[in-house]
Design a protein around this motif. Structure first.
Motif, short mmCIF file in Angstrom:
data_model
loop_
_atom_site.label_atom_id
_atom_site.label_comp_id
_atom_site.label_asym_id
_atom_site.label_seq_id
_atom_site.Cartn_x
_atom_site.Cartn_y
_atom_site.Cartn_z
N TYR A 158 0.83 -1.20 0.00
CA TYR A 158 0.00 0.00 0.00
C TYR A 158 0.86 1.25 0.00
O TYR A 158 2.05 1.22 0.34
CB TYR A 158 -0.93 0.01 1.21
N ASP A 159 0.23 2.35 -0.38
CA ASP A 159 0.86 3.67 -0.36
C ASP A 159 0.38 4.40 0.89
O ASP A 159 -0.79 4.79 0.96
CB ASP A 159 0.47 4.44 -1.63
N PRO A 160 1.24 4.59 1.90
CA PRO A 160 0.79 5.24 3.14
C PRO A 160 0.44 6.71 2.97
O PRO A 160 -0.07 7.33 3.92
CB PRO A 160 1.98 5.05 4.08
N ALA A 161 0.68 7.27 1.79
CA ALA A 161 0.18 8.62 1.53
C ALA A 161 -1.30 8.60 1.21
O ALA A 161 -1.97 9.65 1.24
CB ALA A 161 0.95 9.25 0.36
N GLN A 162 -1.84 7.41 0.89
CA GLN A 162 -3.26 7.28 0.56
C GLN A 162 -4.06 6.54 1.63
O GLN A 162 -5.23 6.85 1.87
CB GLN A 162 -3.42 6.54 -0.77
N VAL A 163 -3.44 5.54 2.26
CA VAL A 163 -4.13 4.77 3.30
C VAL A 163 -3.08 4.36 4.34
O VAL A 163 -1.97 3.95 3.99
CB VAL A 163 -4.83 3.53 2.69
N SER A 164 -3.42 4.51 5.60
CA SER A 164 -2.46 4.22 6.66
C SER A 164 -2.55 2.77 7.12
O SER A 164 -3.53 2.06 6.86
CB SER A 164 -2.70 5.15 7.85
N LEU A 165 -1.53 2.33 7.83
CA LEU A 165 -1.55 1.00 8.42
C LEU A 165 -2.74 0.86 9.35
O LEU A 165 -3.43 -0.17 9.34
CB LEU A 165 -0.25 0.74 9.17
N GLY A 166 -2.99 1.87 10.15
CA GLY A 166 -4.13 1.81 11.07
C GLY A 166 -5.46 1.66 10.35
O GLY A 166 -6.34 0.91 10.80
N GLN A 167 -5.62 2.34 9.23
CA GLN A 167 -6.85 2.20 8.45
C GLN A 167 -6.99 0.79 7.89
O GLN A 167 -8.08 0.23 7.87
CB GLN A 167 -6.88 3.23 7.33
N LEU A 168 -5.87 0.22 7.43
CA LEU A 168 -5.91 -1.15 6.93
C LEU A 168 -6.29 -2.13 8.04
O LEU A 168 -7.09 -3.05 7.82
CB LEU A 168 -4.57 -1.53 6.32
N LEU A 169 -5.74 -1.93 9.23
CA LEU A 169 -6.06 -2.81 10.34
C LEU A 169 -7.51 -2.62 10.79
O LEU A 169 -8.17 -3.59 11.19
CB LEU A 169 -5.10 -2.58 11.50
N ARG A 170 -8.01 -1.42 10.70
CA ARG A 170 -9.43 -1.20 11.04
C ARG A 170 -10.33 -1.97 10.08
O ARG A 170 -11.32 -2.59 10.49
CB ARG A 170 -9.76 0.29 11.00
N ILE A 171 -10.00 -1.97 8.80
CA ILE A 171 -10.75 -2.75 7.81
C ILE A 171 -10.61 -4.24 8.12
O ILE A 171 -11.60 -4.99 8.09
CB ILE A 171 -10.26 -2.42 6.39
N SER A 205 8.57 -4.28 11.05
CA SER A 205 9.28 -3.19 11.70
C SER A 205 8.71 -2.98 13.10
O SER A 205 7.56 -3.34 13.37
CB SER A 205 9.13 -1.89 10.90
N PRO A 206 9.51 -2.39 14.01
CA PRO A 206 8.99 -2.08 15.35
C PRO A 206 7.79 -1.14 15.29
O PRO A 206 6.88 -1.25 16.12
CB PRO A 206 10.19 -1.42 16.04
N GLU A 207 7.78 -0.22 14.32
CA GLU A 207 6.65 0.71 14.19
C GLU A 207 5.37 -0.04 13.87
O GLU A 207 4.31 0.21 14.49
CB GLU A 207 6.94 1.73 13.08
N GLN A 208 5.42 -0.99 12.93
CA GLN A 208 4.23 -1.77 12.62
C GLN A 208 3.77 -2.57 13.84
O GLN A 208 2.57 -2.65 14.11
CB GLN A 208 4.52 -2.72 11.45
N ALA A 209 4.71 -3.16 14.57
CA ALA A 209 4.35 -3.94 15.76
C ALA A 209 3.67 -3.06 16.79
O ALA A 209 2.68 -3.46 17.42
CB ALA A 209 5.60 -4.58 16.34
N HIS A 210 4.19 -1.84 16.98
CA HIS A 210 3.62 -0.93 17.96
C HIS A 210 2.19 -0.56 17.60
O HIS A 210 1.28 -0.59 18.45
CB HIS A 210 4.48 0.33 18.06
N VAL A 211 1.96 -0.23 16.33
CA VAL A 211 0.61 0.16 15.89
C VAL A 211 -0.36 -1.01 16.06
O VAL A 211 -1.47 -0.86 16.59
CB VAL A 211 0.64 0.64 14.42
N ALA A 212 0.06 -2.21 15.64
CA ALA A 212 -0.83 -3.37 15.70
C ALA A 212 -1.16 -3.76 17.14
O ALA A 212 -2.32 -4.00 17.49
CB ALA A 212 -0.20 -4.54 14.95
N LYS A 213 -0.14 -3.83 18.00
CA LYS A 213 -0.38 -4.24 19.38
C LYS A 213 -1.20 -3.19 20.13
O LYS A 213 -2.09 -3.55 20.93
CB LYS A 213 0.96 -4.48 20.08
N ALA A 214 -0.94 -1.92 19.88
CA ALA A 214 -1.70 -0.87 20.54
C ALA A 214 -3.16 -0.92 20.12
O ALA A 214 -4.07 -0.68 20.93
CB ALA A 214 -1.09 0.49 20.23
#
Length: 239
Positions: free
Chosen positions: A107-120, A150-159
């Motif tokens: 994905y392009d994070p300028a169009q959709v964020s990791l958090g939005q993908l996880l919400r879906i 990445s640690p950033e992805q892990a942080h977003v997902a676990k949070a």
């Protein structure tokens, strides 16, 4: 139950129960909108590509949903969690390889964020309170898991999982795991774009088309009517 020619062909190759099994609804299996993540990736200011690997039951439906998400450039079905030499369908289907049917979402994070993908992912694609199975499919190969690179992805997902559990977004605690990605192996060609190519197949009609319809209804801003199919991409960009 109506079967397309492609589904009839696969019925000779794949276990009949996988194609024809009737869905069994669980408490949190019906798609419903969950809260947006409080913690997300910083907004990208320029186009670039990232990827996340998601496991949530049969990869046909997960791929079919994310192929319709704006900002996703590719959703590729495959296997994650086991050894390279066992990453093929008949072996993974035994449930003994450690692999989970997975989808690599680029994905392009300028169009959709990791958090939005996880919400879906949590709203539409699965019942995250089930440990080893989704819909009519049972086994560790159908488990719910987020594979991070990445640690950033892990942080977003676990949070986000902690946030949804605290908000009691589901009727039971979330069983979805978050683990480091150590390899993604694309699935066989006949699995790619299966939902798009076989919308009238009995399994797809019963289990997966409701997820695509829910995406359109619950996430109209993220909905793309034209799916980003693997078959439409140049061969060099697949995988």
């Amino acid at each position: 139950m109506k079967l397309s020619f492609r589904t009839a062909l696969l019925a000779a190759l794949l276990p009949v129960g996988l194609i024809l099994a009737a869905p069994r609804l669980h408490a949190d299996e019906t798609p419903h909108l969950v809260p947006a993540p409080a913690i997300d990736q910083p907004a990208a200011t320029a186009p670039r590509l990232e990827s996340i690997v998601l496991s949530g039951g049969c990869f046909w439906g997960v791929q079919g949903v994310f192929e319709h998400v704006k900002g996703v450039t590719q959703a590729l079905s495959g296997y994650t969690g086991g050894a390279p030499d066992t990453a093929q369908y008949e072996t993974v289907s035994t449930g003994s390889t450690g692999h989970a049917e997975s989808v690599k979402v680029t994905y392009d994070p300028a169009q959709v964020s990791l958090g939005q993908l996880l919400r879906i992912f949590f709203s539409v694609t699965l019942d995250p309170t089930r440990k080893d199975g989704q819909g009519p499919d049972e086994g560790t190969q159908y488990r719910s898991e987020i594979w991070v690179s990445s640690p950033e992805q892990a942080h977003v997902a676990k949070a986000y999982i902690a946030q949804l559990d605290q908000a009691h977004a589901f009727q039971a605690p979330i069983a979805t795991r978050v683990d480091a990605l150590h390899g993604f192996f694309p699935a066989e060609a006949y699995h790619q774009d299966y939902l798009v190519l076989n919308p009238d197949a009995g399994y797809i009609e019963a289990n997966d088309m409701p997820k695509v319809q829910a995406l359109q209804q619950l996430f109209p801003a993220q909905w793309s009517a034209q799916p980003k199919t693997v078959s439409a991409l140049p061969a060099t960009s697949r995988g």
